[in-house]
Design an enzyme around this catalytic site. Structure first.
Site, PDB file in Angstrom:
ATOM      1  NE  ARG A  22     -56.239  15.149 -41.534  1.00 41.83           N
ATOM      2  CZ  ARG A  22     -57.551  15.336 -41.470  1.00 41.83           C
ATOM      3  NH1 ARG A  22     -58.251  14.809 -40.511  1.00 41.83           N
ATOM      4  NH2 ARG A  22     -58.152  16.084 -42.358  1.00 41.83           N
ATOM      5  NE  ARG A  26     -60.137  14.018 -35.514  1.00 43.22           N
ATOM      6  CZ  ARG A  26     -61.054  14.034 -36.472  1.00 43.22           C
ATOM      7  NH1 ARG A  26     -62.298  14.311 -36.168  1.00 43.22           N
ATOM      8  NH2 ARG A  26     -60.744  13.734 -37.708  1.00 43.22           N
ATOM      9  NE  ARG A  35     -59.887  19.960 -32.197  1.00 45.17           N
ATOM     10  CZ  ARG A  35     -60.871  20.846 -32.174  1.00 45.17           C
ATOM     11  NH1 ARG A  35     -60.876  21.801 -31.281  1.00 45.17           N
ATOM     12  NH2 ARG A  35     -61.864  20.782 -33.047  1.00 45.17           N
ATOM     13  CG  ASP A  72     -57.598  21.855 -42.092  1.00 40.46           C
ATOM     14  OD1 ASP A  72     -57.655  20.726 -41.578  1.00 40.46           O
ATOM     15  OD2 ASP A  72     -58.329  22.192 -43.039  1.00 40.46           O
ATOM     16  CE1 TYR A 147     -64.586  20.087 -46.848  1.00 39.07           C
ATOM     17  CE2 TYR A 147     -62.651  20.083 -48.275  1.00 39.07           C
ATOM     18  CZ  TYR A 147     -63.467  19.450 -47.353  1.00 39.07           C
ATOM     19  OH  TYR A 147     -63.175  18.168 -46.956  1.00 39.07           O
TER      20      TYR A 147
HETATM   21  O1  CP3 Z   1     -51.001  15.226 -39.283  1.00 39.78           O
HETATM   22  C1  CP3 Z   1     -51.289  15.747 -40.352  1.00 39.78           C
HETATM   23  O2  CP3 Z   1     -51.563  15.103 -41.377  1.00 39.78           O
HETATM   24  C2  CP3 Z   1     -51.222  17.260 -40.472  1.00 39.78           C
HETATM   25  C3  CP3 Z   1     -52.417  17.942 -40.231  1.00 39.78           C
HETATM   26  C4  CP3 Z   1     -53.587  17.948 -41.216  1.00 39.78           C
HETATM   27  C5  CP3 Z   1     -54.871  18.304 -40.770  1.00 39.78           C
HETATM   28  N1  CP3 Z   1     -55.667  18.445 -41.873  1.00 39.78           N
HETATM   29  C6  CP3 Z   1     -55.256  18.543 -39.374  1.00 39.78           C
HETATM   30  C7  CP3 Z   1     -56.660  18.360 -38.985  1.00 39.78           C
HETATM   31  C8  CP3 Z   1     -53.643  17.783 -42.603  1.00 39.78           C
HETATM   32  C9  CP3 Z   1     -52.559  17.356 -43.577  1.00 39.78           C
HETATM   33  C10 CP3 Z   1     -54.960  18.121 -43.005  1.00 39.78           C
HETATM   34  C11 CP3 Z   1     -55.384  18.143 -44.425  1.00 39.78           C
HETATM   35  C12 CP3 Z   1     -56.825  18.242 -44.735  1.00 39.78           C
HETATM   36  N2  CP3 Z   1     -57.776  19.002 -44.096  1.00 39.78           N
HETATM   37  C13 CP3 Z   1     -57.441  17.611 -45.842  1.00 39.78           C
HETATM   38  C14 CP3 Z   1     -56.725  16.763 -46.874  1.00 39.78           C
HETATM   39  C15 CP3 Z   1     -56.432  15.388 -46.389  1.00 39.78           C
HETATM   40  C16 CP3 Z   1     -57.654  14.517 -46.210  1.00 39.78           C
HETATM   41  O3  CP3 Z   1     -57.926  14.177 -45.057  1.00 39.78           O
HETATM   42  O4  CP3 Z   1     -58.290  14.188 -47.217  1.00 39.78           O
HETATM   43  C17 CP3 Z   1     -58.805  17.953 -45.810  1.00 39.78           C
HETATM   44  C18 CP3 Z   1     -59.866  17.496 -46.796  1.00 39.78           C
HETATM   45  C19 CP3 Z   1     -58.998  18.837 -44.703  1.00 39.78           C
HETATM   46  C20 CP3 Z   1     -60.257  19.506 -44.300  1.00 39.78           C
HETATM   47  C21 CP3 Z   1     -60.676  19.111 -42.941  1.00 39.78           C
HETATM   48  N3  CP3 Z   1     -60.018  19.455 -41.776  1.00 39.78           N
HETATM   49  C22 CP3 Z   1     -61.816  18.330 -42.584  1.00 39.78           C
HETATM   50  C23 CP3 Z   1     -62.802  17.732 -43.563  1.00 39.78           C
HETATM   51  C24 CP3 Z   1     -61.831  18.239 -41.177  1.00 39.78           C
HETATM   52  C25 CP3 Z   1     -62.867  17.608 -40.276  1.00 39.78           C
HETATM   53  C26 CP3 Z   1     -62.967  16.157 -40.385  1.00 39.78           C
HETATM   54  C27 CP3 Z   1     -61.631  15.424 -40.323  1.00 39.78           C
HETATM   55  O5  CP3 Z   1     -61.271  14.845 -41.349  1.00 39.78           O
HETATM   56  O6  CP3 Z   1     -60.940  15.470 -39.314  1.00 39.78           O
HETATM   57  C28 CP3 Z   1     -60.662  18.904 -40.695  1.00 39.78           C
HETATM   58  C29 CP3 Z   1     -60.253  19.030 -39.291  1.00 39.78           C
HETATM   59  C30 CP3 Z   1     -58.893  18.574 -38.934  1.00 39.78           C
HETATM   60  N4  CP3 Z   1     -57.767  18.877 -39.621  1.00 39.78           N
HETATM   61  C31 CP3 Z   1     -58.536  17.815 -37.779  1.00 39.78           C
HETATM   62  C32 CP3 Z   1     -57.148  17.677 -37.808  1.00 39.78           C
HETATM   63  C33 CP3 Z   1     -56.289  16.995 -36.784  1.00 39.78           C
HETATM   64  C34 CP3 Z   1     -59.486  17.313 -36.714  1.00 39.78           C
HETATM   65  C35 CP3 Z   1     -59.796  18.452 -35.812  1.00 39.78           C
HETATM   66  C36 CP3 Z   1     -60.467  18.004 -34.551  1.00 39.78           C
HETATM   67  O7  CP3 Z   1     -61.687  17.904 -34.560  1.00 39.78           O
HETATM   68  O8  CP3 Z   1     -59.755  17.816 -33.570  1.00 39.78           O
END
Ligand code: CP3
Length: 332
Positions: A22, A26, A35, A72, A147
């Site tokens: 990540r 954010r 965003r 994602d 999910y």
């Molecule tokens: O920078 C990075 O790592 C690359 C981008 C990335 C995102 N998601 C962007 C994102 C990566 C590698 C992921 C993987 C991901 N997505 C996982 C596995 C890693 C982990 O965190 O366990 C999972 C379980 C998800 C599913 C997911 N996506 C959730 C549960 C959520 C909402 C809550 C949260 O954790 O942020 C997302 C949204 C998401 N994916 C955001 C980002 C930057 C936030 C979006 C926002 O609200 O701006």
């Protein structure tokens, strides 16, 4: 070649690889800026120009040696017919799973729908220096299934009823995930990280079928195609040892609950990555440096990739991350 690849492939000890899960996200004001103008998160993930820009944001700011493509794991269920929406402060919401609909998907359409992701990888690879790795990723089958079928922490008892459906969807899902990996590598990705973020929900007795086996099939596919892999079976405690021996990935990301000394002792023939608790970044500089040094000292004579035990939290101050990276770079 990037340091990340040199460590994963040649176990080169003198390289120093630093990246963060990540790292594009954010906690960065420049991400928040994009965003706020793109309230639909899924649409943002399909905008290849913006995905490229977001991926490069942390690379411009910090001395990192790898970029991770902004995307994602939930794009997979989304393109397979289960529309995903992100509800602010509540996380992802998926349309109800329909087995027939899922099984009727065609591989060609799958690849076409994900074209913007591959385009973002191509664009990013062009802009990224040759010595920096571009990491792409997938969610492991079990984590995607939690999910897709809406498996929640307190509903695991109902897992038994879901086993029949899970058995029907796991193999086709693995096939789509391997296709997605291949397409991402063909577009320019160097390394694949496989996130099994919800592996820790599983009972020990379910780990072989629902975690080890699917991860192992995907890692074998990658090995056949000479694609380096890093697995992250978060939350499985000492079962990391079993996971490592059964799945045999090139790299293994430690979660923050694992004792790094135990990990070094018990996780052999694999490159270890991460481990430090993301909340440490909320602490004073001294505490951050001390904790980072603990990991660096423990892993000083084995190949180690500096990262955290889960993703950077949204409340993290980017200055703290910058200080941490500079500190790690300064260590021998
Ligand atoms: O920078 C990075 O790592 C690359 C981008 C990335 C995102 N998601 C962007 C994102 C990566 C590698 C992921 C993987 C991901 N997505 C996982 C596995 C890693 C982990 O965190 O366990 C999972 C379980 C998800 C599913 C997911 N996506 C959730 C549960 C959520 C909402 C809550 C949260 O954790 O942020 C997302 C949204 C998401 N994916 C955001 C980002 C930057 C936030 C979006 C926002 O609200 O701006």
């Amino acid at each position: 070649m990037s340091d990340l690849k040199k460590i994963l492939i040649n176990k080169n000890l003198t390289c120093k690889s630093i990246w963060f899960m990540r790292q594009a996200g954010r906690y960065l004001p420049e991400f928040q800026d994009i965003r706020s103008k793109n309230p639909n998160f899924i649409n943002l993930c399909f905008n290849s120009e913006l995905c490229c820009e977001i991926t490069l944001q942390p690379i411009k700011r910090f001395d990192l040696d790898s970029a991770i493509i902004f995307s994602d794991i939930l794009l997979i269920p989304h393109v397979l017919g289960q529309k995903v929406k992100f509800i602010p402060n509540k996380g992802p919401n998926l349309n109800k799973f329909e087995l027939e609909k899922f099984l009727n998907n065609k591989r060609k359409n799958f690849t076409e729908k994900l074209f913007p992701v591959y385009d973002a990888i191509r664009k990013t690879r062009k802009k990224l220096k040759k010595n920096k790795a571009l990491i792409a990723f997938i969610g492991a089958p079990w984590t995607l299934i939690t999910y897709m079928l809406g498996v929640k922490k307190n509903e695991l008892k109902s897992l038994k009823d879901k086993k029949a459906v899970i058995n029907k969807i796991t193999e086709p899902l693995i096939d789509y995930l391997c296709t997605h990996i291949k397409n991402q590598v063909n577009a320019g990705a160097d390394v694949i990280q496989i996130f099994d973020s919800w592996a820790g929900l599983l009972e020990n007795s379910d780990l072989p079928d629902l975690c080890y086996e699917p991860n192992s099939k995907i890692v074998s596919y990658c090995k056949k195609n000479q694609i380096p892999t890093i697995c992250f079976p978060k939350g499985i405690g000492k079962n990391y040892k079993d996971f490592n021996e059964k799945v045999r990935p090139d790299g293994l990301n430690l979660d923050y609950d694992l004792d790094p000394n135990w990990a070094k002792e018990n996780l052999n023939d694999v490159v270890l990555q991460g481990g430090m608790h993301p909340e440490i970044l909320f602490k004073s500089d001294e505490v951050i440096y001390k904790e980072a040094k603990k990991y660096l000292d423990i892993f000083k004579d084995v190949p180690y990739i500096f990262n955290l035990g889960h993703g950077i939290l949204p409340e993290t101050n980017p200055e703290k991350l910058d200080k941490l990276i500079k500190f790690v770079r300064k260590q021998k």
